[in-house]
Motif scaffolding. Structure first.
Motif, PDB file in Angstrom:
ATOM      1  N   ARG A  67       0.830  -1.216   0.000  1.00  0.00           N
ATOM      2  CA  ARG A  67       0.000   0.000   0.000  1.00  0.00           C
ATOM      3  C   ARG A  67       0.858   1.257   0.000  1.00  0.00           C
ATOM      4  NH1 ARG A  67      -2.553  -3.214   3.912  1.00  0.00           N
ATOM      5  NH2 ARG A  67      -1.719  -1.919   5.596  1.00  0.00           N
ATOM      6  N   ILE A  71      -0.537   3.043  -5.265  1.00  0.00           N
ATOM      7  CA  ILE A  71      -1.815   3.681  -4.931  1.00  0.00           C
ATOM      8  C   ILE A  71      -2.814   3.367  -6.035  1.00  0.00           C
ATOM      9  CG2 ILE A  71      -1.198   5.897  -6.032  1.00  0.00           C
ATOM     10  CD1 ILE A  71      -2.734   7.223  -3.633  1.00  0.00           C
ATOM     11  N   HIS A  72      -4.033   3.073  -5.636  1.00  0.00           N
ATOM     12  CA  HIS A  72      -5.053   2.722  -6.624  1.00  0.00           C
ATOM     13  C   HIS A  72      -5.394   3.953  -7.458  1.00  0.00           C
ATOM     14  CE1 HIS A  72      -8.569   1.046  -8.553  1.00  0.00           C
ATOM     15  NE2 HIS A  72      -8.334  -0.127  -7.976  1.00  0.00           N
ATOM     16  N   SER A  76      -8.522   5.397  -4.895  1.00  0.00           N
ATOM     17  CA  SER A  76      -7.892   6.200  -3.841  1.00  0.00           C
ATOM     18  C   SER A  76      -8.705   7.430  -3.500  1.00  0.00           C
ATOM     19  CB  SER A  76      -6.484   6.624  -4.271  1.00  0.00           C
ATOM     20  OG  SER A  76      -6.560   7.582  -5.325  1.00  0.00           O
ATOM     21  N   PRO A 114       1.470   9.933  -0.750  1.00  0.00           N
ATOM     22  CA  PRO A 114       0.542   9.276  -1.673  1.00  0.00           C
ATOM     23  C   PRO A 114       0.627   9.773  -3.107  1.00  0.00           C
ATOM     24  CG  PRO A 114      -0.558   9.731   0.401  1.00  0.00           C
ATOM     25  CD  PRO A 114       0.788  10.382   0.479  1.00  0.00           C
TER      26      PRO A 114
END
Length: 329
Positions: A67, A71-72, A76, A114
């Motif tokens: 994770r 990051i999606h 996200s 992120p």
């Protein structure tokens, strides 16, 4: 690669073992999971082997690193950088690590902002997690199916990880994207198996559709996204079969046997019927079915992708042809 018995260490932090739905230990005593302790071309870290080896092969720890690294791109909820959006096509772990190391030097567990993480999806979190386990000689593979725990009334296509626990003689399933228990997934680090579990394999979902017990329109990428339904369930079976053979494709790759939004044909449905039976037999400990499944994916053009796929775009860009033999490091 570190040789070690990691049954207890790997599942450290996971919930107590779950049972097969019929209550028996269904894996044959001579079952050999060792092929999944070896890297596929997709999970091989290349020159970043030392970085991967430094990640502890424990489910909570390696999931946290996954994770931190990835990051999606959609789920996200963040407005991620436009200039890195194409990172979702980084199909090789070596490429994912290279992208990360261009922005961050040093250990993978050091916290990343992120906005500087590699854009990816559940497939990438799971493939990275499997790569860590394989680097430590722990059998691991990724599975494609449907999660029933993100929303109570929608079933998202999803990828999770299976790892072999030798002392418990079973495949344990975990979701590296989920850090804490959820209402619909109380044990994300030890997900039960079976057609009534919070995660069902593509084959289980397909057979439920064929039996008329599920609504295929609830199965897809996301609510309101016109990518789902019976044709999508059919293709999911072929993805999971490819994963089983170590061909860990992007979720937007396409090849000839897969159905399309234009409509599911009778021949396409029959092919998924046959393949799903093999997958479910293999998941029940039938070693011969597993061998036949993997052989068909690798040699039969009516099942496997061969050496090229059409890579579609979640962003709606024109599709491209991808050479699967051209591993990028």
């Amino acid at each position: 690669m570190t040789e070690t018995n990691l049954s207890e260490d790997t599942r450290s932090g996971a919930a107590s073992p779950t049972e097969h739905p019929d209550g028996r230990d269904w894996w044959p005593t001579d079952y050999d999971p060792s092929p999944w302790a070896i890297h596929s071309p997709y999970s091989d870290p290349g020159r970043y082997r030392d970085l991967l080896a430094a990640v502890p092969p424990r489910i909570p720890a390696l999931s946290a690193v996954a994770r931190n690294l990835i990051i999606h791109y959609r789920a996200s909820g963040l407005d991620l950088p436009e200039e890195t959006k194409d990172e979702i096509n980084a199909r090789w772990v070596a490429t994912i690590l290279d992208l990360d190391q261009q922005r961050h030097s040093g250990p993978l567990a050091v916290e990343r902002d992120p906005m500087t993480r590699v854009q990816g999806c559940c497939r990438d979190h799971s493939l990275f997690s499997a790569a860590v386990l394989r680097e430590h000689a722990v059998p691991a593979r990724i599975r494609y199916g449907f999660s029933h725990y993100f929303l109570p009334d929608y079933d998202f296509d999803h990828v999770i990880v299976e790892t072999w626990l030798p002392e418990e003689h079973r495949w344990l399933r975990f979701d590296p994207e989920i850090a804490e228990p959820m209402k619909l997934l109380p044990t994300p680090q030890d997900i039960p198996h079976g057609p009534d579990s919070p995660f069902t394999t593509a084959a289980e979902s397909w057979q439920a559709y064929r039996a008329g017990t599920i609504d295929p329109q609830r199965y897809g990428v996301a609510p309101g996204v016109p990518v789902g339904g019976d044709w999508f369930l059919q293709g999911a079976v072929f993805y999971d079969a490819a994963f089983r053979a170590g061909i860990e494709l992007l979720l937007w790759d396409g090849w000839a046997p897969l159905s399309s939004p234009e409509g599911l044909t009778a021949d396409e449905a029959a092919a998924a019927d046959e393949l799903s039976e093999l997958i479910i037999a293999a998941d029940s400990g039938d070693a011969d079915a597993e061998r036949r499944l993997i052989d068909r994916v690798r040699t039969d053009p009516r099942v496997g992708p061969g050496t090229t796929v059409q890579t579609n775009s979640p962003y709606g860009d024109p599709p491209t042809t991808t050479d699967l033999t051209a591993v990028q490091a």
